[in-house]
Design an enzyme around this catalytic site. Structure first.
Site, mmCIF file in Angstrom:
data_model
loop_
_atom_site.group_PDB
_atom_site.id
_atom_site.type_symbol
_atom_site.label_atom_id
_atom_site.label_comp_id
_atom_site.label_asym_id
_atom_site.label_seq_id
_atom_site.Cartn_x
_atom_site.Cartn_y
_atom_site.Cartn_z
ATOM 1 N N GLY A 278 0.842 -1.195 0.000
ATOM 2 C CA GLY A 278 0.000 0.000 0.000
ATOM 3 C C GLY A 278 0.874 1.240 0.000
ATOM 4 N N ARG A 279 1.454 1.498 1.178
ATOM 5 C CA ARG A 279 2.287 2.686 1.366
ATOM 6 C C ARG A 279 3.397 2.789 0.312
ATOM 7 N NH1 ARG A 279 2.804 4.923 6.482
ATOM 8 N NH2 ARG A 279 2.082 2.954 7.336
ATOM 9 N N CYS A 344 -8.684 22.763 17.550
ATOM 10 C CA CYS A 344 -8.582 22.991 18.988
ATOM 11 C C CYS A 344 -8.227 21.712 19.725
ATOM 12 C CB CYS A 344 -9.884 23.592 19.504
ATOM 13 S SG CYS A 344 -10.116 25.214 18.782
#
Ligand code: PLP
Length: 421
Positions: A278-279, A344
């Site tokens: 994949g990667r 945040c």
């Protein structure tokens, strides 16, 4: 090798200057290079030669964009899918059913039915309970489901704990010590045609040693299974090969070294090998392009606040991942700064005390190696639009996923009837 390089002092993706995309589409935006993806698919396949007819099933979860899948389908790659959604996307992108492997620890009856009706190469089963369920579903459809058991070889992958999958305490696979009993029982189930073994021990592996240990155990298991009268036609060796993120870190093993190791370890197995990278295929083929909102002084180092947040790129907050962050038009000065997003959360931090290009408000920055496990994990947290994606091919470029804006998010929500006037 990738195709994000400086040309006339501006970083380009192939022939397209990144500022052009930022102006036209807005930021943050993912940008993918077709040439890099094609190159990685070819390098991986060439590294496996002269294995006879391996199936390279790209792990769709790394980047499931339709244009990415279509690019890889044209390179002849199959798909490793882990949900009905990924199965549907792979088929829609033109990947042949018989090149699809269905993995995943929680396949449902509906997912099994979909893949059986649409066709596939094999299911990788993760337990005997799952094998029983698949047998029932297939039998009710008058079919025999092609399958392999994914074996948990109890090998520590040596990568980040959240992407290690092959140790005994991980949720994945059938414990190797239970394998023989499982194959014996599975053989008695009508509707099931178990004829392979599979293994995948983790992702972003930076050493071949754990893979080698796992494959040696699988080779021994194949011998034991055959001696017990089981037919083993396929061995799926999973994915997991790492890619370089930090140029200061040692280079991960090359596809050539991996191919050499695989040929050595699988010599004499007499099976069709399946791979699930994949990667390796898409990691370095993508960047996340972002604009500096402002620079805020910090107690020690300034905070560069960019318009990409942890919702757009989750890897740093999820895996403590390191991404190179560079200016699109470097001013030729370096400084030490923190790079943070506007969300945040303190976890919305991309880099701390990083030596990097000096930037000012409104400058463009880009995160390298953002082609895998990046856009696909994006969310709309903090009611931020879902990040768009762009594909470049030479001097052409196109938006391949539009920005899903807040209007669309508001429209998807409902006010219940009792609160309506
Ligand atoms: C995620 C996954 C892969 C791909 O791993 P990479 O590290 O991206 O190569 C392959 N197979 C399975 C079963 C996976 O879950």
């Amino acid at each position: 090798m990738d195709h994000f390089q400086l040309k006339d002092s501006i970083v380009h993706c192939e022939e397209v200057p990144l500022p052009l995309i930022a102006e036209a589409v807005g930021t943050p935006v993912y940008v993918y290079s077709s040439a890099t993806m094609r190159r990685h698919a070819r390098v991986f396949r060439e590294a496996l030669e002269p294995l006879s007819d391996p199936l390279v099933a790209y792990a769709v979860k790394a980047n499931p964009n339709a244009a990415v899948l279509a690019t890889l389908a044209r390179e002849g790659l199959g798909a490793d899918v882990v949900s009905s959604g990924e199965y549907a996307r792979a088929r829609a992108a033109g990947i042949a059913a018989d090149k699809i492997v269905f993995s995943g620890v929680g396949k449902t009856v509906e997912e099994m039915r979909l893949a059986l009706e649409g066709g596939l190469c094999q299911f990788n089963l993760e337990s005997l309970e799952e094998a029983r369920m698949l047998a029932e579903v297939a039998h009710s459809l008058g079919k025999a489901a092609p399958a392999a058991f994914r074996i948990n070889p109890d090998v520590e992958a040596g990568s980040h704990a959240k992407i290690s999958t092959g140790a005994a305490h991980n949720k994945f696979g059938l414990p190797i010590d239970d394998a023989l009993a499982a194959y014996r029982l599975a053989r008695t189930l009508p509707g099931l045609d178990v004829r392979g073994v599979a293994v995948h021990i983790g992702s972003q592996l930076t050493s071949l040693a754990p893979l080698e240990r796992a494959f040696a155990k699988i080779g021994e298991l194949i011998r034991v299974l055959r001696a017990d009268g089981h037919r083993i036609d396929t061995a799926d060796l999973g994915g997991g090969l790492g890619v370089p993120y930090d140029p200061a870190a040692p280079l991960p093993p090359s596809p050539e070294d991996y191919g050499e190791m695989v040929r050595r370890l699988t010599d004499g197995w007499d099976v069709r090998l399946i791979f699930e990278p994949g990667r390796l295929i898409v990691g370095n083929a993508g960047v996340l392009l972002t604009r500096v909102i402002r620079v805020k002084p910090g107690v020690v180092h300034p905070f560069i606040i960019v318009d990409a947040g942890m919702n757009d790129l989750m890897r740093p907050s999820l895996y403590d991942a390191w991404h190179a962050i560079e200016a699109v038009a470097p001013r030729g000065e370096q400084w030490v700064a923190n790079v943070v997003g506007p969300v945040c959360e303190t976890g919305d931090t991309f880099a701390t005390a990083r030596s990097m290009d000096r930037v000012e408000a409104d400058d463009l920055l880009f995160f390298r190696t953002a082609g895998a496990y990046a856009a696909t994990m994006a969310s709309t947290y903090n009611s931020r639009p879902l990040t768009p994606e762009v594909l470049v091919d030479g001097d052409r470029w196109a938006v391949v996923r539009e920005r899903i804006d807040v209007e669309a998010l508001i429209k998807a929500d409902r006010i219940p009837y009792w609160m309506q006037p």
